[in-house]
Design an enzyme around this catalytic site. Sequence first.
Site, PDB file in Angstrom:
ATOM      1  N   LYS A   1       0.833  -1.204   0.000  1.00  0.00           N
ATOM      2  CA  LYS A   1       0.000   0.000   0.000  1.00  0.00           C
ATOM      3  C   LYS A   1       0.868   1.255   0.000  1.00  0.00           C
ATOM      4  O   LYS A   1       1.894   1.300   0.691  1.00  0.00           O
ATOM      5  CB  LYS A   1      -0.928  -0.021   1.217  1.00  0.00           C
TER       6      LYS A   1
ATOM      7  N   SER B   1      -9.618   2.483   2.100  1.00  0.00           N
ATOM      8  CA  SER B   1      -8.518   3.144   1.428  1.00  0.00           C
ATOM      9  C   SER B   1      -7.542   2.173   0.761  1.00  0.00           C
ATOM     10  O   SER B   1      -6.618   2.597   0.067  1.00  0.00           O
ATOM     11  CB  SER B   1      -7.758   4.021   2.430  1.00  0.00           C
TER      12      SER B   1
ATOM     13  N   SER C   1     -11.010   0.131   5.952  1.00  0.00           N
ATOM     14  CA  SER C   1     -10.193   0.233   4.748  1.00  0.00           C
ATOM     15  C   SER C   1      -9.579  -1.068   4.255  1.00  0.00           C
ATOM     16  O   SER C   1      -9.022  -1.103   3.159  1.00  0.00           O
ATOM     17  CB  SER C   1      -9.081   1.264   4.968  1.00  0.00           C
TER      18      SER C   1
END
Length: 472
Positions: A79, A154, A178
């Site tokens: 990420k 996210s 997320s």
Amino acid sequence: MIDVYSSARAMAAAVAAREISARELLALHLARIEQVNGTVNALVSIDADRAYVQAAKADDIAASGARLGPLHGLPYAVKDTHHVAGWRTTFGSPVMVDHVSTYDDLVVERVRAAGAVIVAKSNTPEFAAGSHTFNPVFGTTLNPYDTSRSAGGSSGGAAAALASGMVALADGSDMGGSLRNPASFCNVVGLRPSWGRVPTWPTWNLWETVSVQGPLARDVDDLALLLSVLAGPDPRVPSADSTPGGVFADPAPVSLDGLRVAFSIDLGGAFEVDTAVAAVVRTARAELSDAGAVVADAWPDLPDAEAAFRTLRAWLMEYALGDVLDAHPGEVKQSLADNIRAGRPLSGHDVAVAYAQRSALAEKAREFFETYDVLVMPVSQVPPFPADQEFPAAINGRPQESYLDWMRSAFFVTVTGCPAISVPAGFTPDGLPVGVQLVGPAGSERRLLAVARAYEAVSGAGIGAGGPRPAL
């Protein structure tokens, strides 16, 4: 025959048996990235040359006869909020657009040590704020099942990359949903672990309990494999759970027959749920019942969940990003700026009240799970919404006033401290994926994974369970 939709376990076994080299496996995935990433925009800062260096090293290690790590040779996405030494890490923010990390986060240390081949960063909303992945640096990540729709967030880039066959495994993080929300939107699996299960280092607050890092995968077995690498104690993180990560690699089988399941669509009217989502989640109730589970309509009473979450989120955002907002007031998206500013008038007493509320919520959850083995509920209150919206404006005609309002089904669970996993449950009439959220008592990841695996087999909706793949 290994392809980009083979399980991560099958890929790792094939590399270990030298049926395919790490370089050949990487080449398959880079070709897939070339084919589809331009459409979904899931991966950013792709570095094929660096990945090939890692893959070549992995092949040399395999040829030497040395013991191989559990992720040896697997193409992997980190990420874009997690630091990778020497790699561009932007947090999706124009403020960080040229930032190159000088160290690895602990989760990155662990996947490297396990043999993963890092290919790219996965796209994220600005500073990971919000459950829709868009930012001014790389643009919007689109849903592989319908590219007019959101991939969630996210960790939306990670989920979309997995669903599209671009990487074998990926990591993410979860404050208000997320890891779970993008898994639901993209028909993959995402786990929010208990606090301390996956330690975070370095961090400004070793005792922060709202945000956690964790795994995403195309099926529960692969997710368990990645959790076994990410989890476990570390001397730099005193809050880390002492359980070795390896115990999660192969959860003991669990029968759904006799399982005590609590089921709720909205936790007793605590939030609105889209009718199409509710219909899919109700199919999960029927499937569990048909498999022998004892299902009851029941839910924990969580009256202060919203107040506790909003206070702690605002307080954490203000501390972490307040200086960024002050230095770059025109370069922070409005919803994030508003959240940061909401933290400024908070007093020490306000924060103490939120932690007291959170403690009471954890106790309510503990008592609830004395009666039930698992709570089954929606992951997200809506199906994937149009990608040109920052957040859904309404649910069943009921207005949503902020980018947090439609995430209550996820963040109400956050503040209990319980682990929760999103498992694919089916599709809306429009063909949009919907996940079901399985919640267990704090510290119960091994049993929760086993229950999720059993449900996954019954549902059959997920990509890794033989369900529909995106038509990219």
